[in-house]
Design a protein around this motif. Structure first.
Motif, PDB file in Angstrom:
ATOM      1  N   ASP A 159      56.764 -84.404 -43.143  1.00 39.28           N
ATOM      2  CA  ASP A 159      55.534 -84.968 -42.569  1.00 39.28           C
ATOM      3  C   ASP A 159      54.332 -84.065 -42.833  1.00 39.28           C
ATOM      4  O   ASP A 159      53.250 -84.533 -43.190  1.00 39.28           O
ATOM      5  N   THR A 160      54.516 -82.766 -42.662  1.00 38.32           N
ATOM      6  CA  THR A 160      53.411 -81.836 -42.836  1.00 38.32           C
ATOM      7  C   THR A 160      52.994 -81.753 -44.299  1.00 38.32           C
ATOM      8  O   THR A 160      51.796 -81.695 -44.602  1.00 38.32           O
ATOM      9  N   MET A 161      53.950 -81.763 -45.227  1.00 35.19           N
ATOM     10  CA  MET A 161      53.602 -81.700 -46.650  1.00 35.19           C
ATOM     11  C   MET A 161      52.847 -82.948 -47.092  1.00 35.19           C
ATOM     12  O   MET A 161      51.935 -82.856 -47.911  1.00 35.19           O
ATOM     13  N   LYS A 162      53.194 -84.108 -46.544  1.00 38.19           N
ATOM     14  CA  LYS A 162      52.440 -85.324 -46.858  1.00 38.19           C
ATOM     15  C   LYS A 162      50.981 -85.158 -46.450  1.00 38.19           C
ATOM     16  O   LYS A 162      50.071 -85.519 -47.197  1.00 38.19           O
ATOM     17  N   ASN A 163      50.759 -84.616 -45.264  1.00 35.73           N
ATOM     18  CA  ASN A 163      49.392 -84.385 -44.788  1.00 35.73           C
ATOM     19  C   ASN A 163      48.675 -83.331 -45.634  1.00 35.73           C
ATOM     20  O   ASN A 163      47.481 -83.459 -45.903  1.00 35.73           O
ATOM     21  N   MET A 164      49.394 -82.298 -46.056  1.00 34.74           N
ATOM     22  CA  MET A 164      48.789 -81.255 -46.868  1.00 34.74           C
ATOM     23  C   MET A 164      48.402 -81.769 -48.252  1.00 34.74           C
ATOM     24  O   MET A 164      47.369 -81.381 -48.796  1.00 34.74           O
ATOM     25  N   VAL A 165      49.220 -82.651 -48.815  1.00 34.73           N
ATOM     26  CA  VAL A 165      48.893 -83.253 -50.113  1.00 34.73           C
ATOM     27  C   VAL A 165      47.671 -84.148 -49.964  1.00 34.73           C
ATOM     28  O   VAL A 165      46.750 -84.120 -50.791  1.00 34.73           O
ATOM     29  N   ARG A 166      47.628 -84.927 -48.906  1.00 32.08           N
ATOM     30  CA  ARG A 166      46.489 -85.810 -48.666  1.00 32.08           C
ATOM     31  C   ARG A 166      45.203 -85.019 -48.473  1.00 32.08           C
ATOM     32  O   ARG A 166      44.130 -85.422 -48.919  1.00 32.08           O
ATOM     33  N   ALA A 167      45.294 -83.859 -47.819  1.00 26.35           N
ATOM     34  CA  ALA A 167      44.125 -83.022 -47.576  1.00 26.35           C
ATOM     35  C   ALA A 167      43.728 -82.201 -48.806  1.00 26.35           C
ATOM     36  O   ALA A 167      42.655 -81.612 -48.829  1.00 26.35           O
ATOM     37  N   GLY A 168      44.584 -82.141 -49.817  1.00 27.09           N
ATOM     38  CA  GLY A 168      44.273 -81.384 -51.020  1.00 27.09           C
ATOM     39  C   GLY A 168      44.604 -79.915 -50.941  1.00 27.09           C
ATOM     40  O   GLY A 168      44.224 -79.144 -51.808  1.00 27.09           O
ATOM     41  N   VAL A 169      45.331 -79.519 -49.914  1.00 26.18           N
ATOM     42  CA  VAL A 169      45.720 -78.121 -49.755  1.00 26.18           C
ATOM     43  C   VAL A 169      46.840 -77.773 -50.728  1.00 26.18           C
ATOM     44  O   VAL A 169      46.887 -76.676 -51.273  1.00 26.18           O
ATOM     45  N   VAL A 170      47.727 -78.727 -50.973  1.00 27.38           N
ATOM     46  CA  VAL A 170      48.860 -78.569 -51.877  1.00 27.38           C
ATOM     47  C   VAL A 170      48.818 -79.738 -52.854  1.00 27.38           C
ATOM     48  O   VAL A 170      48.419 -80.844 -52.481  1.00 27.38           O
ATOM     49  N   HIS A 171      49.242 -79.486 -54.099  1.00 24.85           N
ATOM     50  CA  HIS A 171      49.240 -80.538 -55.113  1.00 24.85           C
ATOM     51  C   HIS A 171      50.639 -80.734 -55.658  1.00 24.85           C
ATOM     52  O   HIS A 171      51.374 -79.772 -55.854  1.00 24.85           O
TER      53      HIS A 171
END
Length: 100
Positions: free
Chosen positions: A47-59
């Motif tokens: 769940d957290t990685m999905k949010n991080m990808v959406r926010a552009g923190v992780v690609h």
């Protein structure tokens, strides 16, 4: 904006540590490897990685085949500004830069 939570910080630190060991910028660690390094449960990490990808923190940079799954898994790399995103001074530095 609310500060980053413990799970997000742990996943980001683990992703940065694992990605620094990979020499090829087209490859990175998988979600399971990041969650294992961060000592975070797989559901919370997902769940957290999905949010991080959406926010552009992780690609997401690539996919690869693994033996524990039929589908290829995504590989992740931290974004350009990820280290500064959790820094307490980053917000102030951004405001000073915008001020001129």
């Amino acid at each position: 904006m609310r500060p980053a939570g413990e799970i997000r910080k742990a996943l980001l630190d683990a992703c940065a540590a694992l990605a620094s060991g990979v020499q090829d910028p087209e490859h990175g660690p998988s979600l399971r490897e990041i969650a294992h390094r961060a000592c975070v449960g797989l559901d919370a990490a997902q769940d957290t990685m999905k949010n991080m990808v959406r926010a552009g923190v992780v690609h997401r940079v690539n996919t690869r085949r693994v033996d524990y799954r039929n589908k290829p898994v995504a590989e992740y790399r931290p974004g350009a500004m990820t280290l500064a995103a959790n820094d307490a001074v980053a917000a102030l530095a951004g405001a000073v830069r915008a001020w001129g």
